[in-house]
Design a protein around this motif. Structure first.
Motif, mmCIF file in Angstrom:
data_model
loop_
_atom_site.group_PDB
_atom_site.id
_atom_site.type_symbol
_atom_site.label_atom_id
_atom_site.label_comp_id
_atom_site.label_asym_id
_atom_site.label_seq_id
_atom_site.Cartn_x
_atom_site.Cartn_y
_atom_site.Cartn_z
ATOM 1 N N GLU A 1 57.169 40.534 34.451
ATOM 2 C CA GLU A 1 55.794 40.761 34.027
ATOM 3 C C GLU A 1 55.100 41.472 35.184
ATOM 4 O O GLU A 1 55.193 41.041 36.332
ATOM 5 C CB GLU A 1 55.086 39.448 33.729
ATOM 6 N N ARG A 2 54.432 42.573 34.860
ATOM 7 C CA ARG A 2 53.717 43.336 35.880
ATOM 8 C C ARG A 2 52.472 43.905 35.225
ATOM 9 O O ARG A 2 52.551 44.500 34.160
ATOM 10 C CB ARG A 2 54.621 44.438 36.421
ATOM 11 N N THR A 3 51.327 43.722 35.874
ATOM 12 C CA THR A 3 50.072 44.189 35.284
ATOM 13 C C THR A 3 49.572 45.478 35.907
ATOM 14 O O THR A 3 48.696 46.119 35.325
ATOM 15 C CB THR A 3 48.966 43.117 35.408
ATOM 16 N N GLU A 4 50.078 45.844 37.086
ATOM 17 C CA GLU A 4 49.639 47.087 37.709
ATOM 18 C C GLU A 4 50.713 47.613 38.663
ATOM 19 O O GLU A 4 51.538 46.855 39.150
ATOM 20 C CB GLU A 4 48.306 46.917 38.455
ATOM 21 N N CYS B 1 51.532 46.616 43.295
ATOM 22 C CA CYS B 1 52.468 46.372 42.191
ATOM 23 C C CYS B 1 52.723 44.869 42.207
ATOM 24 O O CYS B 1 53.204 44.334 43.213
ATOM 25 C CB CYS B 1 53.793 47.107 42.399
ATOM 26 N N ASP B 2 52.398 44.195 41.139
ATOM 27 C CA ASP B 2 52.577 42.741 41.084
ATOM 28 C C ASP B 2 53.825 42.414 40.270
ATOM 29 O O ASP B 2 53.809 42.435 39.058
ATOM 30 C CB ASP B 2 51.331 42.057 40.533
#
Length: 156
Positions: free
Chosen positions: A133-136, A145-146
């Motif tokens: 899961e990555r939101t940005e 980058c998460d």
């Protein structure tokens, strides 16, 4: 000594950039992006499969953490690890030289296709139960980058 991944990506991008521009001329931007996306994802899945084969068993995130230095070599990524365990890997990328390199090469518009889309696809080959899961992403204009990976034990 193996070529650092950041250097491999630069060489690949030089070639793929030419292919992308030619595809845009022949079939249009949308279909060209689709072709590049599909090809890069398949390469990432194959890379994951090769890494799993080298390990000789189904990997977990402790194994993933052990190969993470391949992507960060040559100061390619600056990361802040948040959590590591057999079922979870969480970190933030605060500097991405991949994004910087693609921008310098005039390929920022396909940078996410060249690198970011590899992340989840790699897991498909490495361990299909791994989820990202990555939101940005920095590549698409985010401040970081998460990366939030988890292992879905119901999948294995």
């Amino acid at each position: 000594m193996p070529l650092p991944i950041i250097e491999r990506r630069r060489i690949e991008a030089e070639i793929v950039g030419h292919v992308y521009r030619e595809l845009v001329l022949r079939i249009g931007e949308g279909p060209a992006r689709d072709v590049i996306d599909a090809a890069i994802r398949k390469a990432a899945i194959a890379h994951g499969e090769n890494c799993r084969a080298d390990l000789g068993r189904m990997p977990d995130f402790k194994d993933f953490e052990a190969i993470l230095p391949a992507w960060t070599a040559e100061d390619a990524l600056t990361i802040e690890v948040k959590e590591v365990g057999p079922d979870v890997l969480s970190y933030d990328v605060t500097r991405c030289r991949y994004a910087e390199t693609y921008k310098e090469m005039g390929l920022a518009e396909i940078g996410a296709l060249l690198s970011c889309n590899r992340d989840a696809a790699f897991c498909e080959g490495y361990n299909p139960a791994m989820r990202l899961e990555r939101t940005e992403t920095i590549m698409t204009g985010g401040r970081r980058c998460d990366f939030r990976y988890r292992l879905d034990r119901n999948e294995d």
